[in-house]
Write an enzyme that holds these catalytic residues in place. Structure first.
Site, PDB file in Angstrom:
ATOM      1  NE  ARG A  63     -61.090   0.399  33.500  1.00  0.00           N
ATOM      2  CZ  ARG A  63     -59.769   0.582  33.347  1.00  0.00           C
ATOM      3  NH1 ARG A  63     -58.924  -0.299  33.853  1.00  0.00           N
ATOM      4  NH2 ARG A  63     -59.304   1.615  32.707  1.00  0.00           N
ATOM      5  CD  GLN A  95     -51.744   9.677  29.954  1.00  0.00           C
ATOM      6  OE1 GLN A  95     -51.077   9.264  30.902  1.00  0.00           O
ATOM      7  NE2 GLN A  95     -52.382  10.834  29.991  1.00  0.00           N
ATOM      8  CG  ASN A  96     -58.173   8.156  27.917  1.00  0.00           C
ATOM      9  OD1 ASN A  96     -57.543   8.198  28.971  1.00  0.00           O
ATOM     10  ND2 ASN A  96     -58.803   9.202  27.417  1.00  0.00           N
ATOM     11  CG  ASP A  98     -62.082   5.776  25.947  1.00  0.00           C
ATOM     12  OD1 ASP A  98     -61.878   6.417  27.001  1.00  0.00           O
ATOM     13  OD2 ASP A  98     -61.935   6.287  24.813  1.00  0.00           O
ATOM     14  CG  HIS A 113     -51.244   3.878  28.759  1.00  0.00           C
ATOM     15  ND1 HIS A 113     -51.696   4.888  29.582  1.00  0.00           N
ATOM     16  CD2 HIS A 113     -49.888   3.996  28.733  1.00  0.00           C
ATOM     17  CE1 HIS A 113     -50.662   5.580  30.042  1.00  0.00           C
ATOM     18  NE2 HIS A 113     -49.559   5.065  29.539  1.00  0.00           N
ATOM     19  CB  CYS A 121     -52.938 -14.829  21.979  1.00  0.00           C
ATOM     20  SG  CYS A 121     -52.636 -16.567  22.339  1.00  0.00           S
ATOM     21  CB  CYS A 140     -55.936 -17.504  21.126  1.00  0.00           C
ATOM     22  SG  CYS A 140     -55.180 -16.607  19.766  1.00  0.00           S
ATOM     23  CB  THR A 180     -53.502  13.672  31.372  1.00  0.00           C
ATOM     24  OG1 THR A 180     -52.679  12.724  32.058  1.00  0.00           O
ATOM     25  CG2 THR A 180     -52.644  14.779  30.807  1.00  0.00           C
ATOM     26  CG  ASN A 205     -56.603  18.721  33.387  1.00  0.00           C
ATOM     27  OD1 ASN A 205     -56.892  17.744  32.704  1.00  0.00           O
ATOM     28  ND2 ASN A 205     -56.337  18.646  34.688  1.00  0.00           N
TER      29      ASN A 205
HETATM   30  C1  BV8 Z   1     -43.070   2.512  32.226  1.00  0.00           C
HETATM   31  C2  BV8 Z   1     -53.749   1.192  31.169  1.00  0.00           C
HETATM   32  C3  BV8 Z   1     -40.808   2.070  31.586  1.00  0.00           C
HETATM   33  C4  BV8 Z   1     -54.300   0.427  32.316  1.00  0.00           C
HETATM   34  C5  BV8 Z   1     -52.320   2.805  32.292  1.00  0.00           C
HETATM   35  C6  BV8 Z   1     -42.227   5.836  40.779  1.00  0.00           C
HETATM   36  C7  BV8 Z   1     -41.984   7.123  40.356  1.00  0.00           C
HETATM   37  C8  BV8 Z   1     -42.166   7.478  39.034  1.00  0.00           C
HETATM   38  C9  BV8 Z   1     -42.619   6.559  38.098  1.00  0.00           C
HETATM   39  C10 BV8 Z   1     -42.867   5.293  38.518  1.00  0.00           C
HETATM   40  C11 BV8 Z   1     -42.678   4.928  39.839  1.00  0.00           C
HETATM   41  N1  BV8 Z   1     -43.008   3.624  39.963  1.00  0.00           N
HETATM   42  C12 BV8 Z   1     -43.389   3.164  38.741  1.00  0.00           C
HETATM   43  C13 BV8 Z   1     -43.292   4.168  37.870  1.00  0.00           C
HETATM   44  C14 BV8 Z   1     -43.615   4.096  36.411  1.00  0.00           C
HETATM   45  C15 BV8 Z   1     -45.110   4.000  36.224  1.00  0.00           C
HETATM   46  C16 BV8 Z   1     -45.809   5.205  36.814  1.00  0.00           C
HETATM   47  O1  BV8 Z   1     -45.792   6.277  36.245  1.00  0.00           O
HETATM   48  N2  BV8 Z   1     -46.465   5.009  37.973  1.00  0.00           N
HETATM   49  C17 BV8 Z   1     -47.175   6.105  38.612  1.00  0.00           C
HETATM   50  C18 BV8 Z   1     -48.405   5.547  39.320  1.00  0.00           C
HETATM   51  C19 BV8 Z   1     -46.203   6.783  39.577  1.00  0.00           C
HETATM   52  N3  BV8 Z   1     -45.346   3.977  34.795  1.00  0.00           N
HETATM   53  C20 BV8 Z   1     -45.304   2.807  34.154  1.00  0.00           C
HETATM   54  O2  BV8 Z   1     -45.163   1.734  34.701  1.00  0.00           O
HETATM   55  C21 BV8 Z   1     -45.414   2.894  32.635  1.00  0.00           C
HETATM   56  N4  BV8 Z   1     -44.359   2.134  32.052  1.00  0.00           N
HETATM   57  O3  BV8 Z   1     -42.730   3.465  32.882  1.00  0.00           O
HETATM   58  O4  BV8 Z   1     -42.181   1.670  31.552  1.00  0.00           O
HETATM   59  C22 BV8 Z   1     -40.588   3.030  30.474  1.00  0.00           C
HETATM   60  C23 BV8 Z   1     -40.237   4.359  30.762  1.00  0.00           C
HETATM   61  C24 BV8 Z   1     -40.008   5.245  29.699  1.00  0.00           C
HETATM   62  C25 BV8 Z   1     -40.130   4.801  28.389  1.00  0.00           C
HETATM   63  C26 BV8 Z   1     -40.495   3.487  28.156  1.00  0.00           C
HETATM   64  C27 BV8 Z   1     -40.732   2.598  29.198  1.00  0.00           C
HETATM   65  C28 BV8 Z   1     -46.709   2.304  32.147  1.00  0.00           C
HETATM   66  C29 BV8 Z   1     -47.853   3.134  32.656  1.00  0.00           C
HETATM   67  C30 BV8 Z   1     -49.135   2.667  31.983  1.00  0.00           C
HETATM   68  C31 BV8 Z   1     -50.110   2.178  33.032  1.00  0.00           C
HETATM   69  N5  BV8 Z   1     -51.384   1.916  32.392  1.00  0.00           N
HETATM   70  N6  BV8 Z   1     -53.461   2.545  31.631  1.00  0.00           N
HETATM   71  C32 BV8 Z   1     -55.733   0.787  32.569  1.00  0.00           C
HETATM   72  O5  BV8 Z   1     -56.230   1.792  32.020  1.00  0.00           O
HETATM   73  O6  BV8 Z   1     -56.340   0.026  33.321  1.00  0.00           O
HETATM   74  S1  BV8 Z   1     -52.090   4.344  32.978  1.00  0.00           S
HETATM   75  C33 BV8 Z   1     -53.603   4.846  33.532  1.00  0.00           C
HETATM   76  O7  BV8 Z   1     -53.325   5.953  34.317  1.00  0.00           O
HETATM   77  C34 BV8 Z   1     -54.554   5.268  32.459  1.00  0.00           C
HETATM   78  O8  BV8 Z   1     -53.972   5.222  31.183  1.00  0.00           O
HETATM   79  C35 BV8 Z   1     -54.864   6.694  32.778  1.00  0.00           C
HETATM   80  O9  BV8 Z   1     -54.907   7.454  31.638  1.00  0.00           O
HETATM   81  C36 BV8 Z   1     -53.712   7.036  33.608  1.00  0.00           C
HETATM   82  C37 BV8 Z   1     -54.102   8.032  34.673  1.00  0.00           C
HETATM   83  O10 BV8 Z   1     -53.760   9.168  34.181  1.00  0.00           O
HETATM   84  P1  BV8 Z   1     -54.851  10.195  33.633  1.00  0.00           P
HETATM   85  O11 BV8 Z   1     -55.260   9.802  32.281  1.00  0.00           O
HETATM   86  O12 BV8 Z   1     -54.198  11.500  33.811  1.00  0.00           O
HETATM   87  O13 BV8 Z   1     -56.109  10.024  34.556  1.00  0.00           O
HETATM   88  P2  BV8 Z   1     -56.327  10.640  36.014  1.00  0.00           P
HETATM   89  O14 BV8 Z   1     -57.593  10.073  36.551  1.00  0.00           O
HETATM   90  O15 BV8 Z   1     -55.069  10.488  36.798  1.00  0.00           O
HETATM   91  O16 BV8 Z   1     -56.516  12.227  35.775  1.00  0.00           O
HETATM   92  C38 BV8 Z   1     -57.661  12.686  35.081  1.00  0.00           C
HETATM   93  C39 BV8 Z   1     -57.445  14.167  34.839  1.00  0.00           C
HETATM   94  O17 BV8 Z   1     -58.552  14.644  34.103  1.00  0.00           O
HETATM   95  C40 BV8 Z   1     -57.385  14.971  36.136  1.00  0.00           C
HETATM   96  O18 BV8 Z   1     -56.357  15.946  36.023  1.00  0.00           O
HETATM   97  C41 BV8 Z   1     -58.751  15.659  36.183  1.00  0.00           C
HETATM   98  O19 BV8 Z   1     -58.667  16.946  36.751  1.00  0.00           O
HETATM   99  C42 BV8 Z   1     -59.085  15.788  34.721  1.00  0.00           C
HETATM  100  N7  BV8 Z   1     -60.515  15.794  34.436  1.00  0.00           N
HETATM  101  C43 BV8 Z   1     -61.505  15.134  35.090  1.00  0.00           C
HETATM  102  N8  BV8 Z   1     -62.680  15.411  34.487  1.00  0.00           N
HETATM  103  C44 BV8 Z   1     -62.428  16.243  33.444  1.00  0.00           C
HETATM  104  C45 BV8 Z   1     -61.042  16.481  33.403  1.00  0.00           C
HETATM  105  N9  BV8 Z   1     -60.468  17.285  32.498  1.00  0.00           N
HETATM  106  C46 BV8 Z   1     -61.286  17.860  31.590  1.00  0.00           C
HETATM  107  N10 BV8 Z   1     -62.615  17.677  31.555  1.00  0.00           N
HETATM  108  C47 BV8 Z   1     -63.220  16.880  32.467  1.00  0.00           C
HETATM  109  N11 BV8 Z   1     -64.554  16.714  32.422  1.00  0.00           N
END
Ligand code: BV8
Length: 232
Positions: A63, A95-96, A98, A113, A121, A140, A180, A205
């Site tokens: 990526r 959240q991205n 890039d 994120h 490191c 590193c 999002t 969106n």
């Molecule tokens: C945390 C880096 C504690 C990695 C990312 C059970 C229930 C609830 C929550 C949880 C659970 N189990 C675990 C959790 C917590 C978990 C979580 O939410 N899990 C989900 C799966 C349920 N979260 C965490 O672990 C977070 N940490 O909670 O720590 C804490 C809490 C509070 C305060 C402090 C600490 C850490 C989460 C971070 C994970 N890392 N990214 C990588 O990129 O490889 S998140 C990852 O998902 C990306 O960042 C990405 O952004 C995100 C997905 O979300 P979107 O950006 O919305 O992308 P998606 O594809 O889903 O949607 C795209 C949207 O765009 C769609 O709506 C689509 O219609 C639209 N779209 C498409 N094309 C277009 C468009 N819109 C406009 N124009 C277009 N052309």
């Protein structure tokens, strides 16, 4: 965006994978959310990194290489224009991982994120700019240890600069969410904080998201079209 005329001074903008979709970067949903038959959530975790570091490092190497061939789209450019011209507070919380907001010229960007183009490191805790691969365990640049990981917040890890994000939302008159799905915490909760604190809330969106019902207004369409329309 004639915010001043309707009293808007401070803006927080949350962007997700949808804002980069028209630049050719797969979103988590459209890409099917799979990597070598693994769910992204199963690859983007500390546990996966311990279990199969090569798989995880190859996932990010692929990526990281790919995003360097992509260009900002009109949505990134419009947000950079707004950033340049807006003399109130403005923060783009993305959240991205890039760098397309920055390459479009935006300055007030916060990567909650992490960033593809950084390596972290695990020996000396220093983050360095990194455009190459990590699967070959390079040293590193700071401490010389072969202990680099992607500087990316995995599922289960604490997102970056949460205090700064909550402070910006506290001062915001307007909260805008762009591209999002409202599937990932804590980002999905920001609109509720903004509502509770009296800000206006707008969602831009492609389709309705899991959080659409929390917004005062939702405008549907591709970000490359509806973001410039909103900004201009
Ligand atoms: C945390 C880096 C504690 C990695 C990312 C059970 C229930 C609830 C929550 C949880 C659970 N189990 C675990 C959790 C917590 C978990 C979580 O939410 N899990 C989900 C799966 C349920 N979260 C965490 O672990 C977070 N940490 O909670 O720590 C804490 C809490 C509070 C305060 C402090 C600490 C850490 C989460 C971070 C994970 N890392 N990214 C990588 O990129 O490889 S998140 C990852 O998902 C990306 O960042 C990405 O952004 C995100 C997905 O979300 P979107 O950006 O919305 O992308 P998606 O594809 O889903 O949607 C795209 C949207 O765009 C769609 O709506 C689509 O219609 C639209 N779209 C498409 N094309 C277009 C468009 N819109 C406009 N124009 C277009 N052309």
């Amino acid at each position: 965006m004639t915010g001043k005329s309707n009293g808007i001074r401070n803006i927080v903008i949350l962007t997700g994978a949808g804002v980069s979709a028209e630049s050719g970067i797969d979103t988590f949903r459209d890409g099917g959310g799979l990597w070598e038959q693994h769910r992204v959530e199963d690859v983007a975790t500390p546990e996966a990194f311990v279990r199969d570091p090569d798989l995880v490092l190859r996932f990010y190497d692929m990526r990281r290489e790919s995003i360097q061939t992509k260009q900002p789209n009109p949505a990134h450019e419009a947000l950079a224009r707004l950033d340049r011209e807006w003399d109130g507070e403005l923060l783009i919380v993305t959240q991205n991982i890039d760098d397309l907001h920055e390459r479009a010229g935006a300055k007030r960007v916060l990567h909650m994120h992490g960033e593809h183009l950084n390596a972290w490191c695990t020996a000396c805790d220093v983050r360095s700019r990194w455009t190459g691969t990590l699967v070959d365990r390079p040293d590193c640049p700071e401490c010389g240890e072969p202990a680099l990981r992607p500087d990316v917040v995995w599922f289960g890890e604490m997102p970056y600069q949460m205090d700064r994000i909550f402070a910006a939302i506290r001062d915001a008159d307007l909260f805008v969410s762009i591209g999002t799905s409202g599937a990932v915490y804590p980002a999905v909760g920001f609109v509720q904080n903004a509502n509770d604190l009296g800000a206006d809330t707008l969602e831009l969106n492609l389709e309705r998201s899991q959080g659409s019902h929390w917004f005062d207004e939702t405008r549907l369409g591709p970000a490359g079209q509806i973001v410039p329309e909103w900004v201009d």
